[in-house]
Design a protein around this motif. Structure first.
Motif, PDB file in Angstrom:
ATOM      1  N   MET A 120       0.829  -1.208   0.000  1.00  6.55           N
ATOM      2  CA  MET A 120       0.000   0.000   0.000  1.00  6.55           C
ATOM      3  C   MET A 120       0.863   1.258   0.000  1.00  6.55           C
ATOM      4  O   MET A 120       0.522   2.260  -0.646  1.00  6.55           O
ATOM      5  CB  MET A 120      -0.925  -0.004   1.216  1.00  6.55           C
ATOM      6  N   LYS A 121       1.978   1.243   0.715  1.00  8.89           N
ATOM      7  CA  LYS A 121       2.875   2.393   0.713  1.00  8.89           C
ATOM      8  C   LYS A 121       3.439   2.642  -0.681  1.00  8.89           C
ATOM      9  O   LYS A 121       3.495   3.796  -1.152  1.00  8.89           O
ATOM     10  CB  LYS A 121       4.012   2.165   1.712  1.00  8.89           C
ATOM     11  N   VAL A 122       3.828   1.566  -1.346  1.00  7.55           N
ATOM     12  CA  VAL A 122       4.369   1.698  -2.703  1.00  7.55           C
ATOM     13  C   VAL A 122       3.269   2.147  -3.669  1.00  7.55           C
ATOM     14  O   VAL A 122       3.505   2.990  -4.548  1.00  7.55           O
ATOM     15  CB  VAL A 122       4.971   0.354  -3.168  1.00  7.55           C
ATOM     16  N   LEU A 123       2.068   1.617  -3.494  1.00  8.01           N
ATOM     17  CA  LEU A 123       0.952   1.993  -4.360  1.00  8.01           C
ATOM     18  C   LEU A 123       0.617   3.479  -4.217  1.00  8.01           C
ATOM     19  O   LEU A 123       0.393   4.176  -5.220  1.00  8.01           O
ATOM     20  CB  LEU A 123      -0.277   1.144  -4.026  1.00  8.01           C
ATOM     21  N   LEU A 124       0.570   3.968  -2.991  1.00 10.41           N
ATOM     22  CA  LEU A 124       0.267   5.384  -2.762  1.00 10.41           C
ATOM     23  C   LEU A 124       1.347   6.275  -3.371  1.00 10.41           C
ATOM     24  O   LEU A 124       1.034   7.344  -3.929  1.00 10.41           O
ATOM     25  CB  LEU A 124       0.129   5.651  -1.266  1.00 10.41           C
ATOM     26  N   ALA A 125       2.600   5.843  -3.265  1.00 12.99           N
ATOM     27  CA  ALA A 125       3.692   6.622  -3.865  1.00 12.99           C
ATOM     28  C   ALA A 125       3.550   6.668  -5.387  1.00 12.99           C
ATOM     29  O   ALA A 125       3.750   7.727  -6.006  1.00 12.99           O
ATOM     30  CB  ALA A 125       5.032   6.018  -3.473  1.00 12.99           C
ATOM     31  N   TYR A 126       3.195   5.530  -5.990  1.00 13.72           N
ATOM     32  CA  TYR A 126       3.036   5.498  -7.444  1.00 13.72           C
ATOM     33  C   TYR A 126       1.842   6.337  -7.890  1.00 13.72           C
ATOM     34  O   TYR A 126       1.927   7.073  -8.891  1.00 13.72           O
ATOM     35  CB  TYR A 126       2.862   4.058  -7.926  1.00 13.72           C
ATOM     36  N   ARG A 127       0.738   6.254  -7.156  1.00  8.77           N
ATOM     37  CA  ARG A 127      -0.438   7.037  -7.534  1.00  8.77           C
ATOM     38  C   ARG A 127      -0.177   8.530  -7.402  1.00  8.77           C
ATOM     39  O   ARG A 127      -0.644   9.325  -8.234  1.00  8.77           O
ATOM     40  CB  ARG A 127      -1.630   6.628  -6.664  1.00  8.77           C
ATOM     41  N   SER A 128       0.560   8.916  -6.376  1.00  5.05           N
ATOM     42  CA  SER A 128       0.916  10.320  -6.219  1.00  5.05           C
ATOM     43  C   SER A 128       1.773  10.790  -7.384  1.00  5.05           C
ATOM     44  O   SER A 128       1.573  11.894  -7.930  1.00  5.05           O
ATOM     45  CB  SER A 128       1.656  10.520  -4.898  1.00  5.05           C
ATOM     46  N   LEU A 160       6.247  -0.738  -7.732  1.00  7.11           N
ATOM     47  CA  LEU A 160       4.906  -1.329  -7.641  1.00  7.11           C
ATOM     48  C   LEU A 160       4.839  -2.642  -8.396  1.00  7.11           C
ATOM     49  O   LEU A 160       4.228  -3.619  -7.928  1.00  7.11           O
ATOM     50  CB  LEU A 160       3.863  -0.350  -8.186  1.00  7.11           C
ATOM     51  N   GLN A 161       5.452  -2.695  -9.548  1.00 13.67           N
ATOM     52  CA  GLN A 161       5.483  -3.935 -10.327  1.00 13.67           C
ATOM     53  C   GLN A 161       6.160  -5.054  -9.527  1.00 13.67           C
ATOM     54  O   GLN A 161       5.689  -6.206  -9.527  1.00 13.67           O
ATOM     55  CB  GLN A 161       6.226  -3.707 -11.633  1.00 13.67           C
ATOM     56  N   LYS A 162       7.237  -4.715  -8.843  1.00 15.62           N
ATOM     57  CA  LYS A 162       7.941  -5.694  -8.008  1.00 15.62           C
ATOM     58  C   LYS A 162       7.052  -6.201  -6.877  1.00 15.62           C
ATOM     59  O   LYS A 162       7.020  -7.413  -6.596  1.00 15.62           O
ATOM     60  CB  LYS A 162       9.207  -5.064  -7.440  1.00 15.62           C
ATOM     61  N   GLU A 163       6.307  -5.287  -6.252  1.00 14.87           N
ATOM     62  CA  GLU A 163       5.434  -5.685  -5.139  1.00 14.87           C
ATOM     63  C   GLU A 163       4.304  -6.594  -5.611  1.00 14.87           C
ATOM     64  O   GLU A 163       3.941  -7.552  -4.922  1.00 14.87           O
ATOM     65  CB  GLU A 163       4.846  -4.439  -4.463  1.00 14.87           C
ATOM     66  N   ILE A 164       3.757  -6.304  -6.780  1.00 14.45           N
ATOM     67  CA  ILE A 164       2.692  -7.168  -7.320  1.00 14.45           C
ATOM     68  C   ILE A 164       3.236  -8.564  -7.594  1.00 14.45           C
ATOM     69  O   ILE A 164       2.595  -9.572  -7.270  1.00 14.45           O
ATOM     70  CB  ILE A 164       2.088  -6.558  -8.602  1.00 14.45           C
ATOM     71  N   LYS A 165       4.418  -8.633  -8.180  1.00 16.27           N
ATOM     72  CA  LYS A 165       5.034  -9.937  -8.457  1.00 16.27           C
ATOM     73  C   LYS A 165       5.288 -10.705  -7.164  1.00 16.27           C
ATOM     74  O   LYS A 165       5.103 -11.934  -7.110  1.00 16.27           O
ATOM     75  CB  LYS A 165       6.337  -9.744  -9.221  1.00 16.27           C
ATOM     76  N   GLU A 166       5.700  -9.993  -6.112  1.00 14.82           N
ATOM     77  CA  GLU A 166       5.947 -10.659  -4.825  1.00 14.82           C
ATOM     78  C   GLU A 166       4.647 -11.180  -4.220  1.00 14.82           C
ATOM     79  O   GLU A 166       4.631 -12.259  -3.606  1.00 14.82           O
ATOM     80  CB  GLU A 166       6.637  -9.693  -3.871  1.00 14.82           C
ATOM     81  N   MET A 167       3.557 -10.440  -4.390  1.00  8.38           N
ATOM     82  CA  MET A 167       2.265 -10.908  -3.891  1.00  8.38           C
ATOM     83  C   MET A 167       1.823 -12.156  -4.647  1.00  8.38           C
ATOM     84  O   MET A 167       1.285 -13.097  -4.048  1.00  8.38           O
ATOM     85  CB  MET A 167       1.216  -9.811  -4.028  1.00  8.38           C
ATOM     86  N   VAL A 168       2.054 -12.180  -5.959  1.00 11.77           N
ATOM     87  CA  VAL A 168       1.731 -13.373  -6.750  1.00 11.77           C
ATOM     88  C   VAL A 168       2.564 -14.558  -6.276  1.00 11.77           C
ATOM     89  O   VAL A 168       2.043 -15.669  -6.084  1.00 11.77           O
ATOM     90  CB  VAL A 168       1.976 -13.114  -8.249  1.00 11.77           C
ATOM     91  N   ALA A 169       3.862 -14.325  -6.073  1.00 10.59           N
ATOM     92  CA  ALA A 169       4.750 -15.404  -5.620  1.00 10.59           C
ATOM     93  C   ALA A 169       4.324 -15.924  -4.246  1.00 10.59           C
ATOM     94  O   ALA A 169       4.368 -17.140  -3.988  1.00 10.59           O
ATOM     95  CB  ALA A 169       6.192 -14.907  -5.569  1.00 10.59           C
TER      96      ALA A 169
END
Length: 226
Positions: A120-128, A160-169
């Motif tokens: 969520m922290k990474v997502l908020l940074a990307y959206r900003s 963010l792309q890295k975090e999504i991949k980690e969630m999938v893994a």
């Protein structure tokens, strides 16, 4: 045991029938309970590991489309109407949020919750960063928008792309672990069930032998007595 041999034949047969019936009921109840446990385990595997995968795939798809759309918004200086782009961005964000909410409800462990908070922290940074990029592009500050896209937006996007991949893994790993647990539960239940059936068979045979000996003993007693 002596009381069993001293009973009448009718009482012995009734007791044997009741004992076999009780064993059958116990084995049946045990089998049903284990089947229910395996059904619950399979449901957990689907709801916590398999079902969230479609939401994670959708999140990744929306994220990649968002990056393409932002890039087009910055590089195409001939755009006259920004409204369709802004509406599509809003739709993507809405879909992304729905998918993320679906994934969140499946997170049970402390590690998964920590991973979600980091995401969520990474997502908020990307959206900003994306909001600022959109603002620069819609105000036609293309030079500054390009520099910002190649620096801040690109960096937060890769994070963010890295975090999504980690969630999938993580979901794949959890699904494998749950599947292994389900297989062990099935094997353990099968062994216990076979043991219960074997005990029931042996007990029934022993009871049959005792009953046969008792009947034979009474018959021989009557023959010799007569």
């Amino acid at each position: 045991m002596s009381q069993f041999f001293s009973m009448k034949l009718q009482g012995k047969m009734l007791m044997a029938f009741m004992a076999v019936t009780l064993i059958t009921i116990c084995v049946g109840v045990f089998a049903i309970s284990k089947m229910e446990q395996m059904e619950e385990a399979d449901a957990r595997l689907y709801t916590r590991a398999t079902e969230p995968m479609k939401d994670l795939v959708s999140m990744m798809e929306n994220f990649m489309k968002m990056r393409i759309l932002l890039r087009e918004l910055v590089l195409d200086e001939e755009i006259k109407d920004f409204k369709p782009y802004l509406e599509e961005i809003a739709t993507m964000r809405s879909t992304f949020s729905v998918n993320l909410k679906n994934v969140e409800v499946t997170l049970i462990s402390a590690n998964s919750r920590e991973q979600y908070e980091r995401f969520m922290k990474v997502l908020l940074a990307y959206r900003s960063s994306a909001d600022k990029l959109v603002n620069l592009a819609t105000n036609r500050n293309y030079i500054e928008a390009k520099d910002f896209m190649l620096s801040d937006t690109s960096r937060t996007g890769l994070d963010l792309q890295k975090e999504i991949k980690e969630m999938v893994a993580t979901k794949v790993s959890n699904g494998k672990r749950q599947a292994d647990d389900n297989r062990e539960l099935a094997q353990f239940s099968a062994r216990l069930l076979y043991g219960a059936i074997g005990f029931g068979v042996l007990f029934s045979l022993a009871l049959g032998i005792l009953l046969t000996r008792s009947v034979l003993k009474q018959w021989l007693f009557r023959v010799f007595r007569g």
